[in-house]
Structure formats: structure tokens, C-alpha cells
Design an enzyme around this catalytic site. Sequence first.
Site, PDB file in Angstrom:
ATOM      1  N   CYS B  85      22.911  82.003  14.064  1.00  0.00           N
ATOM      2  CA  CYS B  85      24.365  82.178  13.959  1.00  0.00           C
ATOM      3  C   CYS B  85      25.075  80.834  13.807  1.00  0.00           C
ATOM      4  CB  CYS B  85      24.911  82.915  15.175  1.00  0.00           C
ATOM      5  SG  CYS B  85      24.123  84.504  15.428  1.00  0.00           S
ATOM      6  N   HIS B 335      32.692  88.027  12.707  1.00  0.00           N
ATOM      7  CA  HIS B 335      31.514  87.171  12.871  1.00  0.00           C
ATOM      8  C   HIS B 335      30.473  87.495  11.799  1.00  0.00           C
ATOM      9  CE1 HIS B 335      28.339  84.850  14.569  1.00  0.00           C
ATOM     10  NE2 HIS B 335      27.805  85.769  15.345  1.00  0.00           N
TER      11      HIS B 335
END
Lengths: 345, 388, 134
Positions: B85, B335
Site C-alpha cells: 500500500c 484508498h
Amino acid sequence: MKFSMNVGIAGYGAYVPIYRIRAAEVARVWGSGEEEPVREKSVPGLDEDSLTMAYEAAREALEMSGVERSEVGAVLVGSESPPYAVKPSATVIAEALGLTPRVVAIDMEFACKAGTTAMILAAGLVASGAIKHGLAIGTDNAQARPGDELEYTAGAGAAAYLVSGDGDRLLAVLEYAYSYVTDTPDFWRREGERYPRHAYRFTGAPAYFNHIVGAAKGLMEEAGLKPSDFDYVVFHQPNVKFPLRAAQMLGFKPEQVKPGLLSGEIGNTYAAASLIGLARVLDAAKPNQRILVVSFGSGAGSDAISLVTTENVGKKKSSLERLLSRKVYVDYGLYAKMKGILRVA
Amino acid sequence: MKRVFIVGAGATKVGEHWDRSLRDLAVEALLAAVRDAGIDKRDVQALYVGNMMSGELQGQEHLGALVATWAGMAGVAAFKVEAACASGGAALHQAYLAVASGLYDCVAVVGVEKMTDALPHDVTSALLTAEDQEYVVFTGATFVGLNALVYRMYMSRYGVKQEDVARFAVHCHKMAVNNPYAQFRREVTLEEVMSSPPIADPIRLLECAPVGDGAAALVLCNEDFLKRSPRDVLVEVAGSAVATDILSVHERRDPLAMAGFRKAAEAAMKRAGIEAKDVDVLEVHDAFTVLGVLTLEALGYAPPGKGWQLVAEGQLEPGGEIPTNTMGGLKARGHPVGGTGVYQVFDIVRQLRGEAGANQVEGAEIGLAQNLGGVAGTVAVHVLRRVR
Amino acid sequence: MVWAESVPRVWRERAKKYRLLGGKCPACGSVVYPHRQVCPYCGSEGLQLVELPRKGRVISYTVIRHPPSDFVGKEPYVVAIVELEGGARVLAQLTDVKPEEVREGMEVEAVFRRYREQSPDGIIEYGIKFRPAH
């Protein structure tokens, strides 16, 4: 059969899953209206199979015996419900116990009889001097077609015995064994089929009773023993009635049978059934007591084995009582999930 | 080392872009950033694509050449940069190094993730490629679950209530209302968060960043190249640092220590010559509420166990003590995994340029963005400063 | 996914997964699971192979309600950080326990269970889980 040297049991272990389903709950779904053959039966968790249960029982047997892992020469696994049709459970169990690679390992199938036959063969290997110690395991996660009368009883469990020729370690000596087999198709599962089939009442007189009685009588005749010479008798237990009736037919009293009769609370654990019963008896036995174990496997055959306990018996007990006391009841829905009857993939 | 400036920034809205592919999103953001910079796209000498899961979710790798081709920029040096991420932050770090080193005058970075092409369980599995396959993924743990392990320890150690931590999500949703690029432009109440279903106990659905698609891009250049850009308000990448921690949470001596948080932040701030108190606008990687709170504590804005108080007091809002996730953060802006690290900087650039609209932090000069990979196994931190 | 159906990678880890084989660092004394070449804490090499204790306690836990693809059908299940006697920490499932009965600090013991099937006709992956200790 009489073994040519002193051979017996140096350790044993039993395993029963935590989950139970009441026969009444099965009846609620399928509602046959007949009297249920057991009160409840054991159900394996989602992450259990005949292999994992066998491992737990075998680890307990090995630990109880105190035998070094390097000295265990055989792992014989009797089961009719291996997780793989082709690929041994015995190698996984041996690997997980740290026994590989120098060990005889084999999976054996003879319906509910494979566990006692594993014990006889392990004793033979020990008595011949080929190995010092061997593990004999009976384990099953029994399958039944939903709604079939077998579904009330098809349970799950395992028992393992560390068979040894080391006299100081033995807690019970194997006196005699007697096998009695015929081609009697009372129960079977064809290759590729998910559930077994059975021949209803044909599983009784010509199958269970003929072989149990044949093996027990054969052993007693060969050994010159009679029912009153035994402190305990353990029969294969597909339900509660059959072993009690077999005892009656052979002249045993219910008191000799009941200590090793567990089918009412865990169901029929197939290849483990008589061996879990034996573990229960050994947990309770005193030195110098005689025990008769008679298995029955469909197809069909029985092994009768007589044992005499030594001074070592009772010094260590199995975890069976604890396992029997911790119970979590599941309903039919959860049972169907755990048994793989409900499939998501 | 040469000074590095951000002269262009662009992004797509974050959301479920059913009708657009990974390459569509990347190209849209990239071209928007180039236009924003007021340069010719063929002036870009290198392209860094931050992305985590294209191999898993699209069966597509080699994103450098793919995006360059579809953006009409074939010929540039181009790479995919992957750090879970933190892929976007790591790509920006690489882009920064490329300009700072003097090798290139102008480079672009685009962070992109296209998550809605796959089924939910497969997205869960793909995210787990960031963890140890043999000894963590094998257990059936999920990323939500691994963060939940940290969350439970945090509540236990400091006696903090879940309601207090969960309030972080309420803050982010409130901020996102005014962000046209946000995935969720609506407020949620604490009651809604606390009554949303548990995903991996104790973490509840509305404490998790959503699954979404999106891309954000930046154009970076050196001082010489600045002359070619018409921009007058400039943003300098004053510090850029990446740090790792022991990969799996359970192996860290203290799973709450988050050593990587501090290490990366300290390195980036040192390079920029600032301290945490100098930061005017902060972007934290709140993939889960607890990570937002832990970051506020790790950076020293609150003592351990007290980060939630800043949220409760409204100190994270514009005008507060430390305006944080002023455009909605991971929770509400969204996200899109490999895009996140770049979105964070895109959001700070808007603040420093005074383009943040209703959520503008008045006079913001210094921003800090913290982007995490895994459960902070990788931490990328960027310090940005407004210069004229 | 190709990597999820690899047989060799399961096979080569079997002993460590079946038997809790850990490593003890000769320099800092840390005990880690599984065994590996280099100590993650001090960087020393040559970790001694040790079979770890089968008892420990729960440090933290979670209930997985939305599993990854290869655990679909098993949910809900509990994943916990277990600290074994001697200090090694293991991430593992808890079994034979209801999620609502799990507590931090709970004493647990190792059991051998199925973790996942690579596919209905693929291999079954076994390993250590923990159940409440008796």
C-alpha cells in the site's frame, strides 16, 4: 495367534472431537420416528479429518510410552475415511511426529476393523524382531448419506497404541489374537462415491454377529479361556444394542461390556471404535486384569485380541475422560457445515 | 543533491469506475498532472508507476511501458514501483531520487490501482500478497485482521475505548464532503460507525478504508526545468524517506511500537530541516482508524494512548492544532492502494497552493504525508514545502 | 492464482509447519518461529534449530469474518498472536473455541489441524493451531 515373544502396549492415546450432535437433532430434520440408536455422536470440527485425529491420538501414545522417536519403526494407520483416496495419511502423521524417514508407514483399510488389524501387524513386526516399537492407529471421520439411518451414528474419533517388545515399558501384554473373515458384503463404498451403502438388516446376523461371535469364540477356544476369565470385554460398537447383544450371545455380563462402551455418547467411530473403548478400559484397569477386544469390519471380519495388564497400567492415563467431558453441541446446520455436507466450493 | 519541485498534480475521482480500466485511470491522472504543470508531456524523461496489485487483479505487469504507451509517452524510462500500500509513496521516493540525483530534469509519478475488476475475496487475497505467504497468509489472516490484532492490543494497553478510536472515521468523512475527488462525500455518525458490521473483530466496516479505483499523478523537476513551467506557487519536496519494519506484526518485539513510523518521519523531517510541530497539514495512512491514531502518537502530537483526544477535540480539522486528512484521508477520499501515496501528496499540494476550497488550511506552508505498506512494514514519508 | 497451488512450497516448509521448529539466536538469545538463517532482531546468523513448547498464551486475537479466497467457507474463525513458553511468537488460528470465548492472556496448547485446501482436488495443507489448554 500367539506371539512368539512378550509384546504389548507401552502407551496409548485417544482422540474425540469437541463437537456433538444429539440424535434427536438429526431426527428433527429427518424424522424417522424410530427409536434413536445412540443418544449423541461426535462431530469433527471444520479443520479436522481422520488424519489430524490420528495424529493427536498417536502423539499421546508416543508421549505416554516415553519411547524415543528414533526407535519407532512403524506407523500403521487403519481408516476407511482418509482425506486422500491416493496419498497416505501415515506419512503426514510420521512427519508431524518427527519419525521420518526411517519408518515403515502404511494406510490400511478394512472398514471398521483396520485399527485392530494394525495392532496385530505391529505386534507381529515387533515380535519378529524387525522393529522395536510400532504405532498402530485406528481413526475415522465416518460419512453417512444425509437422512440415512447411519447418520445417527456415524461419528469421529481416533485411538493409537504404541506396540512394543520392551518388557519394562509394557502396561498390557498381548496374549492372543484371532482373526475371522469371510466375504460378506453388508456395507461398502464404491470408488468415487461420496457416501457408503449398506444392506440394512443384513448387517446384523450374517455380518456383525457372525464375525464377532466367531472371532471371540475362536480366541477363547484357542487360548483355553472362558468369558469369566475376562475383567472387561470391548466389542465394535456401531450402536448401543449390538455390543450388548453380542455379549449376551457369548456369555459375557453387561458389567464386563459397559466400561468400554462409548457409542451412546460418541456414536460409531468406525476403525477407532473398539480401540477407543479399549483406551477407556485401560484408563480404569488395575494390574493383572484380562481384557478382550473384538472389532468388526464390514466386508467382513473381526479381530479378537486378549490382553493382560501389568503393574504399569494406570500410572499414566489418556486424555479420553477430559475429551469426553468437553462437549459443544451443534445443530444440524452447523453439523452439515462441519461435515462438508454443505459445500461452498 | 538537487532541489526537487512539484510543478504539476492531477488525479481522478476515487470510486467504482466500472467503465474505466487501470490504464484509462493512469493516463487521465498523468495527463492532468502534465497539463497542470503547463509543459509538454514529451519533456518528461522518466515515469514511475506506483501500483501494487495489477499482476493479481488484472494479470497485467510491465506497467511502465503500458502507461507510457497509452499516455503517448513511449520512449521515456518507465518502471512500476511496488511496496504494497506504500507503492505510491515508494514510487514518489524513486522519482524524487531521479531528479535529486541530477540524472533527470523532469519526471512524472503516477499511483494507480484498479480494484473493482475482481471479486471481494480475490481482492482480499491480492492485498495479502504484501504479507508473508508461508507463515501469515497461511493462517487465514487478512489485512483487516492483522490490523485488528494491533487495535486490540492498543485498546488493552491504554484502556482506550473503541468509540474513541473509531471517531477518526467520522472526522475523515466530514472532511471528504468538500473534496470533489473523494469516494464518499457524506458524513457518518459515530453511531453508524459503531453499529456497522464487524469485519475482523474489533474492526468494523466503517473503520476501514473502502475498496476503490483511482489514480493520482505528479510532475517533478529541478530548478533548471522550472523555467519552462508557468507556475508561480511551487511546492518543493523538502524531504523524502522510506523505512521498513520487521514485516509481520507478531514478530515485532512490541507490535504497537511502529518503529518504521518514526524512522521514516524523522529522516524526512531532518532532510527538510523541520520538526513535527512545524507541520501545517498532515496526511496519515488511516487504512484503519487505529493507524491514524497511532500515527498521531508516533509523530509526537499526542502522548501514547491519547491520540484519540485530538480527534475528539476537533484538532484535526482546518484551524485545529494539527489539521489532518483534510480531504478525507484513506477512509473517505478513498484508498486505491497503489494510488494512495500519490493522492496524499496531491491533497497536500492543493492545500499548499491554496486550492483546497472549503477545507483550506489558512497559510499552510509545510505538509507531511505518511504512506504505509502492509501493517507499516514499509513507511514512506514526504515533507512538502510551499515556495515561490 | 498460480502461486496458491504450488506443491513444492508447501512441501519444503512441512517440518516447520507440522512441528513448531523455531530458531534460537546464539547472540541475543531471541527465540523465533519459524527457524531461519538470520535473527530478525540482531542480525546474527546461525540460529540453532529448536522444537518449541506446545503451550502458550494469547497476546491478541481477531475474528476473521471476511476471509481470503482460499478460506471461504471456513468463516468465522479466530487468528491470534500466541506467545509460546520461552517467548517465541506464532501467528496461528485458534480452534475448538467460540470467538466470543477467546480472551487475551488465555492459555492455549498446540494441535495439528487442516488449514486449507489448495482446491477441491488439490493438496491439503496442515499445520499447528491452538486450542484452549486444559
